[in-house]
Design an enzyme around this catalytic site. Structure first.
Site, PDB file in Angstrom:
ATOM      1  N   ASP A   8       0.722  -1.057  -0.023  1.00 50.83           N
ATOM      2  CA  ASP A   8       0.220  -0.064  -0.091  1.00 50.83           C
ATOM      3  C   ASP A   8       0.820   1.436  -0.182  1.00 50.83           C
ATOM      4  O   ASP A   8       1.838   1.568   0.838  1.00 50.83           O
ATOM      5  CB  ASP A   8      -1.209  -0.357   1.091  1.00 50.83           C
ATOM      6  CG  ASP A   8      -2.270   0.707   1.614  1.00 50.83           C
ATOM      7  OD1 ASP A   8      -1.933   2.026   0.415  1.00 50.83           O
ATOM      8  OD2 ASP A   8      -2.995   0.917   1.809  1.00 50.83           O
ATOM      9  N   ASP A 105      -2.869   3.040  -5.683  1.00 51.09           N
ATOM     10  CA  ASP A 105      -2.038   2.361  -5.056  1.00 51.09           C
ATOM     11  C   ASP A 105      -2.152   1.178  -4.117  1.00 51.09           C
ATOM     12  O   ASP A 105      -1.279   1.426  -2.912  1.00 51.09           O
ATOM     13  CB  ASP A 105      -1.737   3.886  -4.379  1.00 51.09           C
ATOM     14  CG  ASP A 105      -3.491   3.278  -3.353  1.00 51.09           C
ATOM     15  OD1 ASP A 105      -4.235   2.952  -3.545  1.00 51.09           O
ATOM     16  OD2 ASP A 105      -3.556   4.506  -2.308  1.00 51.09           O
ATOM     17  N   GLU A 106      -2.672   0.386  -4.465  1.00 50.32           N
ATOM     18  CA  GLU A 106      -2.730  -0.981  -4.031  1.00 50.32           C
ATOM     19  C   GLU A 106      -2.121  -2.165  -4.688  1.00 50.32           C
ATOM     20  O   GLU A 106      -2.934  -2.377  -5.466  1.00 50.32           O
ATOM     21  CB  GLU A 106      -3.866  -1.064  -2.943  1.00 50.32           C
ATOM     22  CG  GLU A 106      -4.111  -0.411  -1.453  1.00 50.32           C
ATOM     23  CD  GLU A 106      -5.486  -1.067  -1.475  1.00 50.32           C
ATOM     24  OE1 GLU A 106      -5.246  -0.455   0.055  1.00 50.32           O
ATOM     25  OE2 GLU A 106      -6.179  -1.210  -1.633  1.00 50.32           O
TER      26      GLU A 106
END
Length: 418
Positions: A8, A105-106
């Site tokens: 993350d 974003d993960e």
């Protein structure tokens, strides 16, 4: 033993906004990303210092500024975020081919069966090397959680965040067999799939933490929330999940667009902006080892009307030239009908196949048909060389420009027909 990770990117949108504008957003400890002051936008992300004032994602910009009036507000740097996301993913894919994008974003990673590859070192040692490599090569920090399944990895990544556990150093691994002990301290509100309405219902019967729900028998949970929800809740509070990590499916469409601070009336400048976007989206596509047949161009004029045009080529293309020439021709087609200054221009690619799938490449220059000359092998090789330069020195190391007009008399010039 399953070895599942969730990586993350920490405060991703804030980090990208600061990287894009180091002298502005980069120097503002109180930063909100989502829109300008006075806009109707919502908070996409906020710096940790700003969150201390109560600012949260999805909050209106107006409300956020009432809580933190000294904060700087900036729009989401969408193209830069896409670039950063792809750069991080490229690093992760070097450690395992099984990478699943959960969001921009993960990323989930499956390292199951890689013990020998990493000389049977502890998973935490491998994970710290992943994190350090991503930081060194992209400039972005990752919080990485690991465990026996995706649910445990997701919750562990939350524990790894610097705002939650500064002492963790960005890594939190839940050893196999300790899932119940880990879940014991997890709040129900933290568990994916347990939304606000279900939380409220469970709170009404005294269940706030995962351990509270663990203490209940399944029939009791069924009476409270129904059979289907109870079964799912029973498994989740114990950290049980059978969902596999799956590599991303082939994209259906890739796009780039730019909304201008000031409307553009100059045709040459508009073409230049489109060329720049075309080179960007072509590089994105090549990064996924794809080629496209369908090219679409979008134009929004100063009356807020949006117009588009598309063309499907006979063969898939992947080079900057193969994408740009048809795109410029489509833009000319749109501008012939819509003359107002432009607020936005964009390009999208679709109808994908594997890169280099088109074998019928032109050996010699062939007159263009409807703005698209057949793609040559040297076009592809040149574009890949440019990709390598940009990856090493940055996206702006090489920028596209209009074709050079060679004066008559020089080598390569075309003489007018008589």
């Amino acid at each position: 033993m399953p070895r599942i990770l969730l990586a993350d990117a920490d405060a991703f949108f804030v980090a990208v906004a600061r990287a894009v504008d180091p002298d502005g957003a980069g120097k503002a400890p109180l930063l909100i990303v989502g829109g300008r002051p006075g806009s109707r936008g919502v908070v996409c992300s906020a710096s940790y210092e700003t969150r201390a004032f109560g600012v949260r994602s999805a909050m209106s910009i107006a409300q956020a500024l009432r809580l933190c009036p000294d904060a700087m507000c900036v729009p989401v740097p969408r193209n830069a975020c896409a670039d950063a996301s792809r750069a991080i993913r490229r690093v992760l894919e070097r450690f395992t081919p099984v990478v699943e994008g959960a969001s921009i974003d993960e990323w989930y990673l499956d390292l199951t069966g890689t013990e020998a590859l990493y000389h049977h070192e502890a998973l935490e040692t491998t994970v710290r090397r992943v994190r350090e490599t991503a930081r060194a090569e992209t400039g972005y920090n990752l919080s990485i959680g690991g465990g026996s399944n995706k649910l445990i990895a997701k919750l562990a990544a939350e524990r790894a965040k610097p705002s939650r556990s500064p002492q963790a150093g960005g890594v939190w691994i839940v050893p196999e067999g300790s899932e119940l002990a880990f879940m014991n301290d997890v709040a129900l509100a933290e568990i994916p799939g347990i939304g606000p309405k279900l939380q409220e219902r469970l709170r009404g019967v005294g269940l706030v933490m995962a351990r509270d729900a663990m203490a209940q028998e399944l029939p009791t949970l069924e009476r409270w929330v129904g059979a289907v929800t109870a079964r799912r809740l029973y498994d989740r509070v114990r950290g049980i999940s059978a969902t596999a990590v799956e590599a991303r499916d082939r994209a259906r469409q890739m796009s780039r667009e730019e909304t201008f601070d000031r409307d553009i009336a100059d045709p040459a400048r508009l073409v230049s902006e489109l060329r720049h976007l075309a080179a960007k989206v072509a590089a994105d596509m090549r990064g996924d080892h794809l080629a496209a047949r369908t090219i679409s161009v979008k134009l929004r004029t100063n009356d807020f009307a949006t117009h588009s045009a598309a063309r499907t080529l006979p063969d898939p293309v992947e080079s900057d030239r193969g994408i740009t020439e048809p795109a410029v021709a489509l833009l000319a087609k749109l501008r012939a009908k819509h003359h107002g200054p432009a607020r936005l221009v964009g390009i999208s690619l679709s109808n994908f196949s594997s890169g280099r799938a088109a074998e019928q490449l032109a050996m010699f220059d062939v007159p263009p048909v409807d703005g698209a000359a057949p793609e040559r092998e040297r076009d592809r090789d040149l574009s890949r060389a440019v990709d390598r330069v940009r990856e090493k020195f940055g996206d702006d190391a090489i920028r596209t420009g209009p074709p050079r007009r060679v004066p008559i008399g020089e080598k390569g010039a075309r003489r007018p027909r008589r």
